[in-house]
Design a protein around this motif. Structure first.
Motif, PDB file in Angstrom:
ATOM      1  N   GLY A  68       0.815  -1.203   0.000  1.00 10.66           N
ATOM      2  CA  GLY A  68       0.000   0.000   0.000  1.00 10.66           C
ATOM      3  C   GLY A  68       0.850   1.256   0.000  1.00 10.66           C
ATOM      4  O   GLY A  68       0.534   2.244  -0.678  1.00 10.66           O
ATOM      5  N   HIS A  69       1.955   1.224   0.730  1.00 13.95           N
ATOM      6  CA  HIS A  69       2.846   2.379   0.764  1.00 13.95           C
ATOM      7  C   HIS A  69       3.546   2.563  -0.576  1.00 13.95           C
ATOM      8  O   HIS A  69       3.737   3.700  -1.031  1.00 13.95           O
ATOM      9  CB  HIS A  69       3.876   2.199   1.877  1.00 13.95           C
ATOM     10  CG  HIS A  69       3.278   2.210   3.247  1.00 13.95           C
ATOM     11  ND1 HIS A  69       3.983   1.872   4.391  1.00 13.95           N
ATOM     12  CD2 HIS A  69       2.011   2.511   3.665  1.00 13.95           C
ATOM     13  CE1 HIS A  69       3.195   1.973   5.439  1.00 13.95           C
ATOM     14  NE2 HIS A  69       1.991   2.352   5.034  1.00 13.95           N
ATOM     15  N   VAL A  70       3.928   1.462  -1.214  1.00 15.06           N
ATOM     16  CA  VAL A  70       4.546   1.544  -2.537  1.00 15.06           C
ATOM     17  C   VAL A  70       3.552   2.137  -3.535  1.00 15.06           C
ATOM     18  O   VAL A  70       3.899   2.986  -4.360  1.00 15.06           O
ATOM     19  CB  VAL A  70       5.017   0.155  -3.014  1.00 15.06           C
ATOM     20  CG1 VAL A  70       5.565   0.237  -4.441  1.00 15.06           C
ATOM     21  CG2 VAL A  70       6.096  -0.394  -2.080  1.00 15.06           C
ATOM     22  N   ASP A  75       4.449  -2.555 -19.194  1.00  8.94           N
ATOM     23  CA  ASP A  75       3.749  -1.546 -18.405  1.00  8.94           C
ATOM     24  C   ASP A  75       4.753  -0.640 -17.696  1.00  8.94           C
ATOM     25  O   ASP A  75       4.575   0.588 -17.655  1.00  8.94           O
ATOM     26  CB  ASP A  75       2.832  -2.218 -17.396  1.00  8.94           C
ATOM     27  CG  ASP A  75       1.927  -1.231 -16.678  1.00  8.94           C
ATOM     28  OD1 ASP A  75       0.997  -0.719 -17.323  1.00  8.94           O
ATOM     29  OD2 ASP A  75       2.159  -0.958 -15.493  1.00  8.94           O
ATOM     30  N   ALA A  76       5.810  -1.236 -17.144  1.00  6.05           N
ATOM     31  CA  ALA A  76       6.832  -0.448 -16.454  1.00  6.05           C
ATOM     32  C   ALA A  76       7.524   0.508 -17.423  1.00  6.05           C
ATOM     33  O   ALA A  76       7.793   1.666 -17.082  1.00  6.05           O
ATOM     34  CB  ALA A  76       7.850  -1.376 -15.800  1.00  6.05           C
ATOM     35  N   VAL A  87      11.675  -1.841  -7.482  1.00  3.40           N
ATOM     36  CA  VAL A  87      10.681  -1.894  -6.406  1.00  3.40           C
ATOM     37  C   VAL A  87       9.277  -1.799  -6.998  1.00  3.40           C
ATOM     38  O   VAL A  87       8.364  -2.542  -6.621  1.00  3.40           O
ATOM     39  CB  VAL A  87      10.907  -0.749  -5.400  1.00  3.40           C
ATOM     40  CG1 VAL A  87       9.805  -0.743  -4.340  1.00  3.40           C
ATOM     41  CG2 VAL A  87      12.267  -0.879  -4.742  1.00  3.40           C
ATOM     42  N   LEU A  88       9.101  -0.895  -7.957  1.00  3.28           N
ATOM     43  CA  LEU A  88       7.793  -0.714  -8.593  1.00  3.28           C
ATOM     44  C   LEU A  88       7.420  -1.920  -9.448  1.00  3.28           C
ATOM     45  O   LEU A  88       6.247  -2.305  -9.509  1.00  3.28           O
ATOM     46  CB  LEU A  88       7.795   0.559  -9.441  1.00  3.28           C
ATOM     47  CG  LEU A  88       8.043   1.855  -8.656  1.00  3.28           C
ATOM     48  CD1 LEU A  88       8.078   3.049  -9.599  1.00  3.28           C
ATOM     49  CD2 LEU A  88       6.988   2.057  -7.576  1.00  3.28           C
ATOM     50  N   ARG A 110       4.227  -6.877 -10.179  1.00  3.72           N
ATOM     51  CA  ARG A 110       4.096  -8.340 -10.236  1.00  3.72           C
ATOM     52  C   ARG A 110       3.121  -8.822  -9.170  1.00  3.72           C
ATOM     53  O   ARG A 110       2.319  -9.715  -9.416  1.00  3.72           O
ATOM     54  CB  ARG A 110       5.465  -9.000 -10.024  1.00  3.72           C
ATOM     55  CG  ARG A 110       6.415  -8.868 -11.185  1.00  3.72           C
ATOM     56  CD  ARG A 110       7.639  -9.741 -11.001  1.00  3.72           C
ATOM     57  NE  ARG A 110       8.587  -9.500 -12.070  1.00  3.72           N
ATOM     58  CZ  ARG A 110       9.576  -8.614 -12.002  1.00  3.72           C
ATOM     59  NH1 ARG A 110       9.737  -7.916 -10.881  1.00  3.72           N
ATOM     60  NH2 ARG A 110      10.389  -8.439 -13.007  1.00  3.72           N
ATOM     61  N   TRP A 111       3.221  -8.230  -7.993  1.00  2.08           N
ATOM     62  CA  TRP A 111       2.280  -8.592  -6.922  1.00  2.08           C
ATOM     63  C   TRP A 111       0.861  -8.243  -7.337  1.00  2.08           C
ATOM     64  O   TRP A 111      -0.074  -9.014  -7.107  1.00  2.08           O
ATOM     65  CB  TRP A 111       2.670  -7.845  -5.649  1.00  2.08           C
ATOM     66  CG  TRP A 111       1.643  -7.952  -4.554  1.00  2.08           C
ATOM     67  CD1 TRP A 111       1.479  -8.984  -3.673  1.00  2.08           C
ATOM     68  CD2 TRP A 111       0.640  -6.986  -4.233  1.00  2.08           C
ATOM     69  NE1 TRP A 111       0.425  -8.723  -2.822  1.00  2.08           N
ATOM     70  CE2 TRP A 111      -0.101  -7.504  -3.139  1.00  2.08           C
ATOM     71  CE3 TRP A 111       0.292  -5.735  -4.746  1.00  2.08           C
ATOM     72  CZ2 TRP A 111      -1.166  -6.810  -2.570  1.00  2.08           C
ATOM     73  CZ3 TRP A 111      -0.770  -5.046  -4.174  1.00  2.08           C
ATOM     74  CH2 TRP A 111      -1.484  -5.586  -3.097  1.00  2.08           C
ATOM     75  N   ASP A 112       0.710  -7.086  -7.959  1.00  2.00           N
ATOM     76  CA  ASP A 112      -0.622  -6.634  -8.349  1.00  2.00           C
ATOM     77  C   ASP A 112      -1.209  -7.497  -9.460  1.00  2.00           C
ATOM     78  O   ASP A 112      -2.373  -7.883  -9.415  1.00  2.00           O
ATOM     79  CB  ASP A 112      -0.558  -5.166  -8.801  1.00  2.00           C
ATOM     80  CG  ASP A 112      -1.915  -4.679  -9.285  1.00  2.00           C
ATOM     81  OD1 ASP A 112      -2.832  -4.605  -8.465  1.00  2.00           O
ATOM     82  OD2 ASP A 112      -2.046  -4.408 -10.494  1.00  2.00           O
TER      83      ASP A 112
END
Length: 238
Positions: free
Chosen positions: A94-96, A146-147, A172-173, A178-180
């Motif tokens: 969430g912070h990222v 996307d990045a 980091v993004l 990837r998590w998203d």
């Protein structure tokens, strides 16, 4: 007492600079495996120990990851990017997302005001690449595309400090993305970035900023909602 082997030290620095250039130029992308030690020795025309010393120095600085039995991989595009990767690898997703939304919103606002014809051509090309990657169903290809698109938006701000900062946070993004995205591309998760490009093209900073800020926040909410519905309580960032 005189320094020992000054020529060798200078040569090692040259090799470090040559390897770093391959990384920062994108010739060796993040995540890729660099050529083997014998190939580097042949290509650079230096001794094996000099190459080994240079690789270890770049690994120490966070640019390379030496994996025994597998090879050496590019971990980051700069020393600061390596530090960012290590520092925020376990950060709250969430912070990222909030940091990403803040940076991209500001960049999109500036891009709407400062973009060039070349910037628009780049954005159009990367938007198409992003859509093609999504259609392929390859999650990792989509993350990369996307990045690249979002970095181009930030670059169109023509704020060198903001662009460098965003690039240093790149890994980091990408980990957050990837998590998203998860391992499978789901049609319901697709977000059209065409409105963002058109807002930049039209010179509409308010719309561009709101569009950019909305993406990070919306996809984070969707992923957390899905995790809650599944009873998982969310997933930790990779």
């Amino acid at each position: 007492m005189p320094l020992a082997h000054p020529r060798r030290s200078a040569l090692s620095e040259q090799v470090i600079a040559a390897l770093r250039a391959q990384i920062t130029s994108g010739e060796w992308p993040v995540g890729s495996r660099i050529p083997t030690e014998p190939k580097l020795v042949e290509h650079l025309g230096v001794a094996r120990n000099t190459v080994r010393e240079a690789v270890r120095a770049l690994a120490h600085n966070g640019l390379l990851d030496i994996r025994q039995g597998s090879g050496t991989y590019v971990l980051a595009t700069s020393e600061l990017a390596g530090v960012m990767q290590r520092r925020f690898a376990a950060a709250d997703p969430g912070h990222v997302a909030e940091v990403r939304a803040t940076l991209e919103s500001s960049a999109a606002r500036m891009a709407a005001e400062r973009h060039t014809t070349r910037d628009l051509q780049q954005l159009d090309a990367l938007l198409l690449r992003r859509e093609t990657a999504w259609a392929s169903g390859d999650a990792e290809a989509f993350v990369t595309a996307d990045a690249s698109f979002h970095l181009a938006v930030v670059s169109a701000s023509h704020n060198d400090v903001l662009t460098a900062m965003y690039a240093d946070l790149g890994q980091v993004l990408r980990d957050w993305l990837r998590w998203d995205v998860g391992g499978t591309l789901v049609p319901e998760q697709y977000m059209d970035h065409g409105r963002l490009v058109e807002a930049i093209r039209a010179g509409d900073p308010e719309t561009a900023a709101s569009e950019a800020a909305a993406y990070a926040s919306l996809c984070r909410r969707e992923r957390l909602r899905e995790a809650a519905d599944a009873g998982a309580g969310g997933r930790a960032a990779p």
